[in-house]
Design a protein around this motif. Sequence first.
Motif, PDB file in Angstrom:
ATOM      1  N   LEU A 158       0.833  -1.203   0.000  1.00 38.20           N
ATOM      2  CA  LEU A 158       0.000   0.000   0.000  1.00 38.20           C
ATOM      3  C   LEU A 158       0.868   1.254   0.000  1.00 38.20           C
ATOM      4  O   LEU A 158       0.645   2.185  -0.776  1.00 38.20           O
ATOM      5  CB  LEU A 158      -0.909  -0.007   1.222  1.00 38.20           C
ATOM      6  CG  LEU A 158      -1.816   1.214   1.385  1.00 38.20           C
ATOM      7  CD1 LEU A 158      -2.911   1.191   0.335  1.00 38.20           C
ATOM      8  CD2 LEU A 158      -2.442   1.249   2.769  1.00 38.20           C
ATOM      9  N   ALA A 163      -3.334   2.660  -3.297  1.00 39.18           N
ATOM     10  CA  ALA A 163      -4.454   1.764  -3.529  1.00 39.18           C
ATOM     11  C   ALA A 163      -5.333   2.360  -4.613  1.00 39.18           C
ATOM     12  O   ALA A 163      -5.614   3.558  -4.609  1.00 39.18           O
ATOM     13  CB  ALA A 163      -5.258   1.559  -2.242  1.00 39.18           C
TER      14      ALA A 163
ATOM     15  N   ARG C  64      -6.233  -9.000   3.775  1.00 38.58           N
ATOM     16  CA  ARG C  64      -5.511  -9.174   2.513  1.00 38.58           C
ATOM     17  C   ARG C  64      -4.407 -10.242   2.642  1.00 38.58           C
ATOM     18  O   ARG C  64      -4.156 -10.998   1.710  1.00 38.58           O
ATOM     19  CB  ARG C  64      -4.912  -7.841   2.073  1.00 38.58           C
ATOM     20  CG  ARG C  64      -4.429  -7.889   0.644  1.00 38.58           C
ATOM     21  CD  ARG C  64      -4.177  -6.527   0.041  1.00 38.58           C
ATOM     22  NE  ARG C  64      -3.191  -6.628  -1.023  1.00 38.58           N
ATOM     23  CZ  ARG C  64      -3.446  -7.083  -2.240  1.00 38.58           C
ATOM     24  NH1 ARG C  64      -4.671  -7.469  -2.543  1.00 38.58           N
ATOM     25  NH2 ARG C  64      -2.502  -7.156  -3.150  1.00 38.58           N
TER      26      ARG C  64
END
Lengths: 319, 278, 324
Positions: A158, A163, C64
């Motif tokens: 990230l 994102a 995730r």
Amino acid sequence: MATLTPTERKSPEPARAAPTRTGVRRALSSPLSTVAVLLVTVVWTVPSLGLLITSLRPQQDVAQTGWWDFFAHPHLTLANYHDVLFNGGFGVSDGLMPYLVNSIAITVPATIFPIVLASMAAYVLAWIPFKGSDTIFFVFFALQVVPLQMALVPLLQLFSGGAHIGGLTIFPAVGMGGSYAPVWIAHTMFAMPLAVFLLHNFIAQLPRDLIEAARVDGASHFRVFRSVVLPLATPALASFAIFQFLWVWNDLLVGLTFTGGAPESAPMPSRLAQLSGSFGDHWEILTAGAFVSVVIPLIVFFSLQRYFVRGLLAGSVKG
Amino acid sequence: MADANNGRIEIESVTKRFLTPGGEVFTAISDVSFTVEPGQFCAVVGPTGCGKSTTLGMVSGLDRPSEGTVKVGGKVVDGITDGVSFMFQADALLPWKTVLANVALGPVFKGAGKAEAQARARDWLRRVGLAGFEDRYPHQLSGGMRKRVAMAAALINEPKILMMDEPFGALDVQTKAIMSNELLGLWEQSRPAVLFITHDLDEAVALADRVVVMTSSPGTVKAVYDIDLPRPRGSVQEIRFEPRFLELQHQIWDTLREEVERAYARTAGGPVTEGKAA
Amino acid sequence: MWGDTSIKLGNMFGAVAGFLGVLLLLFYLAGFARGRLSRRLAILLLLGPAVLLLLVGIVVPAVRTIYLSLFNEDSTKFLGGGNYTWAFGNSDIHQVLLNTLLWIVIAPILTTALGLVLALLVDRLRGQAVYKSLIFMPMAISFVGASIIWKFVYAYRDPSQPQIGLLSQICMWLGWHNPPNWILSHPLNNFLLMIIMIWVQTGFAMVVLSAAIKAIPEDVTEAAVLDGAQGWRLFANVTIPMIRSTIIVVLTTVMITTLKLFDIIRTMTGGNFGTQVLANEMYSQAFTEFNNGRAGALAVLLFLAVVPLVAYNVAMLRREREVR
Ligand SMILES: Nc1ncnc2c1ncn2[C@@H]1O[C@H](COP(=O)(O)OP(=O)(O)O)[C@@H](O)[C@H]1O
Ligand SMILES: [Mg+2]
């Protein structure tokens, strides 16, 4: 572990005696136990002493004789410290100084950010009840279970890539090269569950009257938080601050992962771990480096021992 | 936003339920209605735990009724009520601020400049007889002096409504009498409406124009008495011996006793715990 | 060099000042809101950042990670439980799991036992504050620092040369003239690494247990003494049962720290010489092998191992609080 409460007086402290008249202690009391404790204390102290002495001995001495030889041939020098901080010493380019600066630059914000944000959240959860606030508190509490390792890879992705949903960027890339921001943010995120939990326990027990009197006088929630709650919560904030400071200062995993070990931003432990792997035979460098990195926590330990212990015990399950 | 320009308090069929930590619904007060006229001194008495503090919280806007409405000055309370001051059993003074700074806090929260707030605080400290103590800290004062500071802090915003939740509950008898007299003196000067919680019936009758008696939990209004003792009342110690006082006191006590006994019987089964702030 | 330093520290102060400045400005502006809005704004502005950080930093990444663990190394091919069968089928990982198991059984038990003994002994001694401080001190040091300290103790030199490692030297003094290269000796090296953990954590165990022992009501021990309990009997029948829940809390707390242990292995051996453990293997899979699937699977295993411990820990703490 132990939780902080405003009335807490009897926190465990290593430096306070409580004579027990009866019981096991007297039953076990014997010269033997004195010897046993003394022995453990020596074993616990000698390795650190060896480190300190080695870091102060000239390079040749370190290479040729064990550190205990120092007592027979005492030579002291600060040259290793100069080398390790500024030159790097044998086979090691550049000193540790940049990493020391990085450690400071990482630790101070990574202590302040979570404390401020967590105390804000704790105030709401304790004093502005709303539908779902109990659930949110429980989630905060429960997330202490999640080990760092569970979040490492996705969080790194990230930060380095941002994102996106379709073509839309919902979280911009923070950029990894040489910036402190990823480490600050990561430490702040990982500190949240424990910080909110501990500070909530404390803030929820502040006297209702003080807070309500200020509210009725026309102070907004923000004002109450800043002028009444924060000053009252100082003991808890201090304990947590010490814990978080040490946690970040001593951390290897987050620092290594989110700086990649780059000299522009990596903290001391990641550099020391590197040195330990590759230059394990140059003990004058390693020991001086290690001592530089442990000296700040040791100062905190010996000067603020009571708060230190309280903070450490309160936070000991973190990770 | 309720406004207290005319400090009439109208409590209409108010019920308040709490969710206990165990998840059950607990009814603290049920269908409470009474009115306090502008400038009136109204005392609320009732056994510990009957919901007196809860009622006060809803008038100040700190809390919201589950059912019914609370109106102040004709407007439904929504958010913190304007023109209200609070005085609690504990002194609600910030320990790290001086007496002067504590009293000045109210105007500062209201947005006044620091110099003006301090000037007004000085004036109020003088009125409560604490000139010269401005730079002390709360812990350097006696209980009675701290009470005076709290009183100055409550009155400095010139409230239209003064709410007092057992303000003298923690004081010894003599100090309590002195503070009651001073409260009456200060109240006569600006005449805010007062909502005064106590479980000391003598205190209620001696001070108030109206006494509301609440039943034991869940609290409802059992009876309302108008106290026709003339004002100014003078010393609260002396008024207790007047025949009319005794007559009213007996009358109200007959109503109240039943409730207190019922509340006591409920707790007597388990360990008898003295309620902290009723 | 100094310019560099001042830029870095400038960044630090800038970040802190900016952070606090933005918050104060927001608070100031939001303070003007009245009524219902002011309450909502307070909830949003005060609680919002923490909730957001938690979602972005922990909840979403954790989910995730579980998702990634079902895919191959660069997350392009779905493998189902493939990474998990790898973890339980591969002999290298068997060694890792075995080491981890050894660690979480031995290190916490020894730490707690030693801490308990010290807690019982140290409080009666003159100068106990000094002993306690010195034994607790390693808690302040990073695992990396502790590892370097002990690496030096374990340092190996050919026996013909003067020794620099304390352990080898002690062996020689005691008459063992060719001690091994400690860190390379499997399986002994695992235990030598555990000593570092014990060295760091014993002070914690001692302080907590000592507080628990002090909290035992005097009349309980007195009654037992009057009943004739002495020494060991008193210890086994009164003291231990009275602090049982604290012992368990200490044990599980050290266990959780041990499970997540990464720094010691990384610094001492990098996971070589048969000393690898779960947390470090996870790191290696992620950042040297770049296999996000396997790293994810190992992280999930770690998580699953931690959950029951924390749950148990919390349950104990709760029960203890209710009893009080
Ligand atoms: N926030 C709350 N949550 C749950 N119960 C509450 C809460 N506040 C008050 N109560 C309960 O409501 C009842 C009335 O409380 P209170 O108004 O303080 O009584 P009083 O002031 O008359 O003694 C008590 O039984 C109390 O336990
Ligand atoms: Mg009350």
